[in-house]
Design a protein around this motif. Structure first.
Motif, PDB file in Angstrom:
ATOM      1  N   ALA A 102       9.743   5.938  -5.473  1.00  0.00           N
ATOM      2  CA  ALA A 102      10.443   6.247  -5.064  1.00  0.00           C
ATOM      3  C   ALA A 102      11.206   6.759  -3.206  1.00  0.00           C
ATOM      4  O   ALA A 102      10.086   5.308  -2.977  1.00  0.00           O
ATOM      5  CB  ALA A 102      10.521   8.221  -5.222  1.00  0.00           C
ATOM      6  N   VAL A 104      14.132   8.122  -0.836  1.00  0.00           N
ATOM      7  CA  VAL A 104      15.500   8.071   0.061  1.00  0.00           C
ATOM      8  C   VAL A 104      16.022   7.043   0.642  1.00  0.00           C
ATOM      9  O   VAL A 104      17.596   6.421   0.948  1.00  0.00           O
ATOM     10  CB  VAL A 104      15.851   9.317   0.762  1.00  0.00           C
ATOM     11  CG1 VAL A 104      15.324   9.695   2.148  1.00  0.00           C
ATOM     12  CG2 VAL A 104      17.117   9.993   0.296  1.00  0.00           C
ATOM     13  N   ASN A 123      13.146   4.496  -8.567  1.00  0.00           N
ATOM     14  CA  ASN A 123      13.720   5.790  -8.179  1.00  0.00           C
ATOM     15  C   ASN A 123      14.682   6.011  -7.666  1.00  0.00           C
ATOM     16  O   ASN A 123      14.394   6.031  -6.439  1.00  0.00           O
ATOM     17  CB  ASN A 123      13.579   6.979  -8.283  1.00  0.00           C
ATOM     18  CG  ASN A 123      12.114   7.151  -9.492  1.00  0.00           C
ATOM     19  OD1 ASN A 123      12.235   6.430 -10.336  1.00  0.00           O
ATOM     20  ND2 ASN A 123      11.056   7.823  -8.991  1.00  0.00           N
ATOM     21  N   GLU A 125      18.316   6.483  -5.365  1.00  0.00           N
ATOM     22  CA  GLU A 125      18.466   8.161  -4.653  1.00  0.00           C
ATOM     23  C   GLU A 125      20.262   7.833  -4.150  1.00  0.00           C
ATOM     24  O   GLU A 125      21.203   9.112  -3.788  1.00  0.00           O
ATOM     25  CB  GLU A 125      18.300   8.355  -3.618  1.00  0.00           C
ATOM     26  CG  GLU A 125      16.643   8.476  -3.868  1.00  0.00           C
ATOM     27  CD  GLU A 125      16.011   9.596  -3.440  1.00  0.00           C
ATOM     28  OE1 GLU A 125      16.725  10.686  -3.390  1.00  0.00           O
ATOM     29  OE2 GLU A 125      15.067  10.056  -3.693  1.00  0.00           O
ATOM     30  N   SER A 126      20.892   7.284  -4.317  1.00  0.00           N
ATOM     31  CA  SER A 126      22.811   7.337  -3.714  1.00  0.00           C
ATOM     32  C   SER A 126      23.517   6.392  -4.428  1.00  0.00           C
ATOM     33  O   SER A 126      22.732   4.422  -4.686  1.00  0.00           O
ATOM     34  CB  SER A 126      22.340   6.901  -2.091  1.00  0.00           C
ATOM     35  OG  SER A 126      21.995   5.784  -1.933  1.00  0.00           O
ATOM     36  N   ARG A 149      17.993   9.069  -8.956  1.00  0.00           N
ATOM     37  CA  ARG A 149      17.270  10.672  -8.944  1.00  0.00           C
ATOM     38  C   ARG A 149      18.965  10.925  -9.023  1.00  0.00           C
ATOM     39  O   ARG A 149      19.906  10.554  -8.387  1.00  0.00           O
ATOM     40  CB  ARG A 149      17.003  10.339  -7.662  1.00  0.00           C
ATOM     41  CG  ARG A 149      16.340  11.445  -7.437  1.00  0.00           C
ATOM     42  CD  ARG A 149      15.669  11.873  -6.456  1.00  0.00           C
ATOM     43  NE  ARG A 149      15.542  13.034  -6.046  1.00  0.00           N
ATOM     44  CZ  ARG A 149      14.474  13.130  -5.261  1.00  0.00           C
ATOM     45  NH1 ARG A 149      13.684  12.430  -4.864  1.00  0.00           N
ATOM     46  NH2 ARG A 149      13.602  14.990  -5.762  1.00  0.00           N
ATOM     47  N   ASN A 151      20.452  14.820  -8.955  1.00  0.00           N
ATOM     48  CA  ASN A 151      19.921  16.523  -7.778  1.00  0.00           C
ATOM     49  C   ASN A 151      20.531  17.744  -8.708  1.00  0.00           C
ATOM     50  O   ASN A 151      21.506  17.994  -8.919  1.00  0.00           O
ATOM     51  CB  ASN A 151      20.606  16.260  -6.737  1.00  0.00           C
ATOM     52  CG  ASN A 151      20.199  17.911  -5.759  1.00  0.00           C
ATOM     53  OD1 ASN A 151      20.266  19.026  -6.460  1.00  0.00           O
ATOM     54  ND2 ASN A 151      20.032  17.497  -4.463  1.00  0.00           N
ATOM     55  N   THR A 164      13.587  20.496  -2.743  1.00  0.00           N
ATOM     56  CA  THR A 164      14.332  19.360  -2.618  1.00  0.00           C
ATOM     57  C   THR A 164      15.441  18.829  -4.019  1.00  0.00           C
ATOM     58  O   THR A 164      16.293  18.111  -4.372  1.00  0.00           O
ATOM     59  CB  THR A 164      13.198  18.439  -3.607  1.00  0.00           C
ATOM     60  OG1 THR A 164      13.370  18.362  -4.845  1.00  0.00           O
ATOM     61  CG2 THR A 164      12.886  17.608  -2.073  1.00  0.00           C
ATOM     62  N   PHE A 171      18.420  14.285  -0.890  1.00  0.00           N
ATOM     63  CA  PHE A 171      18.078  13.469  -2.107  1.00  0.00           C
ATOM     64  C   PHE A 171      18.707  14.003  -2.900  1.00  0.00           C
ATOM     65  O   PHE A 171      19.175  14.703  -3.413  1.00  0.00           O
ATOM     66  CB  PHE A 171      16.767  14.983  -2.670  1.00  0.00           C
ATOM     67  CG  PHE A 171      15.365  14.956  -1.757  1.00  0.00           C
ATOM     68  CD1 PHE A 171      14.636  13.326  -1.335  1.00  0.00           C
ATOM     69  CD2 PHE A 171      15.362  15.801  -0.777  1.00  0.00           C
ATOM     70  CE1 PHE A 171      13.609  13.370  -0.601  1.00  0.00           C
ATOM     71  CE2 PHE A 171      14.474  15.748   0.063  1.00  0.00           C
ATOM     72  CZ  PHE A 171      13.853  14.731   0.652  1.00  0.00           C
ATOM     73  N   GLY A 172      19.046  12.623  -4.058  1.00  0.00           N
ATOM     74  CA  GLY A 172      19.219  12.219  -5.215  1.00  0.00           C
ATOM     75  C   GLY A 172      21.133  12.870  -4.733  1.00  0.00           C
ATOM     76  O   GLY A 172      21.713  11.671  -4.033  1.00  0.00           O
TER      77      GLY A 172
END
Ligand code: LLP
Length: 426
Positions: A102, A104, A123, A125-126, A149, A151, A164, A171-172
């Motif tokens: 995981a 970011v 995981n 994040e973008s 991920r 949000n 988060t 995040f996410g």
């Protein structure tokens, strides 16, 4: 809650008394109880067994190799957030296919290393990170298995620094964008985009935020499946509570009671990333009183541990119960709560030697009288204690000891002055 208790007026970890450990290993010292650690892990594993869930211990909370090895032997998988944490898990021969990576801001080097060892899940994040993971994987001739991920925009009702799951955090991917992301990336070579990940914050001492975020996640999964995507997994993150001020955290069984029915029979592999709920109550920070002093109308206990060993009180205003290891007049606390106030107590701040007024471990506490040389124990520091420690003020990091019944074993030696300078010698 844990296996730290007073016997004959002296604090013990399992059946070893803490003054003996201080004599043998010095202070400041992190002391972990194997029984407490495994109890907390087992309770978690048992509670989520109906889902056949993969319990990925969050390495950032407590990363000592001996602790990781113990948890691995109990069946834990791992959640890592850096190449360094990956190295730690490989060092204990963890199965890479049971590791989630995981974070970011993964670097290309970290992504490559994870792919090369055959990491189980990224995981991601973008969109930009998805693009990068796909490019690197395709170049290496590998396929990265990815959970996006998302949000959920749920308030976990915890400290702002460890929240988060709200939209305004870094995040996410916003829930509304997730379908488009799956559409854009589902056929990208190098990617198997087949799961969603959520982690709303830490610690989350109420269960409702999990119910809300999982509900939103499942709605998304239904939509994605409706769009023709094959969704294999949901990772619900970590953040489950620990006991700092009495017994405030819901037990693993209470979380599971609400969460299991939501996820059962959905055709999903369920992953969790608990750290604190397993490690926090399994460790204490043992420290020695260097001096006591009055300043203005305040009384200070100056101990040999500082923000370098435990930054949580300074950083988050976190509460850790603190009490002498051999309290005078047998002043044993009835429980470990902020409001404990026995007759004959003195109002004190417990502070460290670091040159900052923010260097405190406990403020405004009613403690039995403490003198130079007395040991003081700071409880519930097994998670985000040692792992957040630093060498600020050129203080060598503390040692760590693991207690198993009547035996204590050094699991990290105290750093020496040489450790402070070796990386700078050319
Ligand atoms: N998964 C993800 C994606 C996370 O960001 C975290 C923690 C965890 C799992 C594990 O959370 P746990 O179960 O341990 O609560 N330094 C802070 C905590 C920061 C947590 C960061 N992320 C503290 O001392 O309270």
């Amino acid at each position: 809650m844990d296996h730290f208790s007073y016997h004959d007026g002296v604090l013990h970890c399992e059946s070893v008394d803490l003054p003996t450990l201080a004599d043998q290993f010095g202070t400041p010292l992190y002391v972990y109880s194997k029984k407490t650690l495994l109890d907390h892990y087992d309770r978690f594993a048992l509670a989520f067994a109906p889902l056949d869930a993969v319990i990925c211990f969050s390495v950032k909370s407590c990363h000592n190799l001996s602790i990781l090895r113990l948890l691995k032997e109990c069946g834990a998988a791992f959640d890592v957030v850096s190449g360094g944490e990956l190295k730690r898990t490989l060092e204990v021969d963890a199965d890479p296919s049971r590791i989630v990576f995981a974070g970011v801001g993964k670097t290309d080097t970290e992504i490559r290393a994870a792919l090369e060892v055959g990491i189980g899940w990224f995981n991601v994040e973008s969109e930009a990170e998805l693009d990068n993971v796909a490019t690197i994987a395709a170049k290496l001739g590998k396929v990265a298995r990815v959970a996006l991920r998302v949000n959920p925009d749920v308030d976990p009702k915890t400290h702002v620094y460890t929240t988060t799951g709200k939209r305004e955090t870094k995040f996410g991917v916003d829930l509304e964008r997730a379908r488009q992301v799956f559409k854009d990336f589902h056929s990208r070579p190098g990617l198997e985009l087949c799961g969603i990940h959520m982690h709303i914050g830490s610690p989350v001492n109420t269960i409702e935020p999990y119910v809300a975020s999982i509900g939103k996640g499942l709605t998304l999964i239904d939509e994605l499946r409706g769009d023709g995507h094959r969704i294999k997994a949901i990772n619900i993150g970590g953040g489950f509570g620990a006991h700092y001020d009495g017994g405030e955290a819901p037990p693993a069984s209470a979380y599971a009671e609400r969460i299991v029915p939501l996820l059962r029979g959905r055709g999903l592999t369920v992953l969790l990333e608990p750290g604190r709920s397993i490690a926090a109550n399994a460790g204490v920070l043992l420290t020695r009183t260097l001096y006591t002093k009055a300043s203005g109308d305040r009384q200070f206990i100056i101990v040999d541990a500082a923000i370098t060993e435990l930054i949580r009180p300074a950083l988050y205003g976190s509460f850790h119960f603190a009490w002498p290891v051999e309290p005078k007049d047998g002043a044993i606390p009835p429980d470990r709560r902020a409001d404990v106030h026995l007759a004959g107590s003195v109002l004190v701040d417990i502070v460290g030697p670091v040159c900052e007024s923010g260097d405190f471990l406990a403020k405004d506490r009613w403690l039995p009288p403490v003198s130079r040389g007395d040991f003081v124990c700071i409880f519930s520091t097994g998670a985000y204690g040692f792992t957040m420690s630093s060498q600020y003020n050129s203080r060598p990091r503390a040692a760590e000891v693991l207690v198993d019944g009547g035996a204590a074993r050094l699991i990290r030696r105290r750093e020496k002055y040489d450790d402070l300078v070796t990386a700078e010698r050319f």
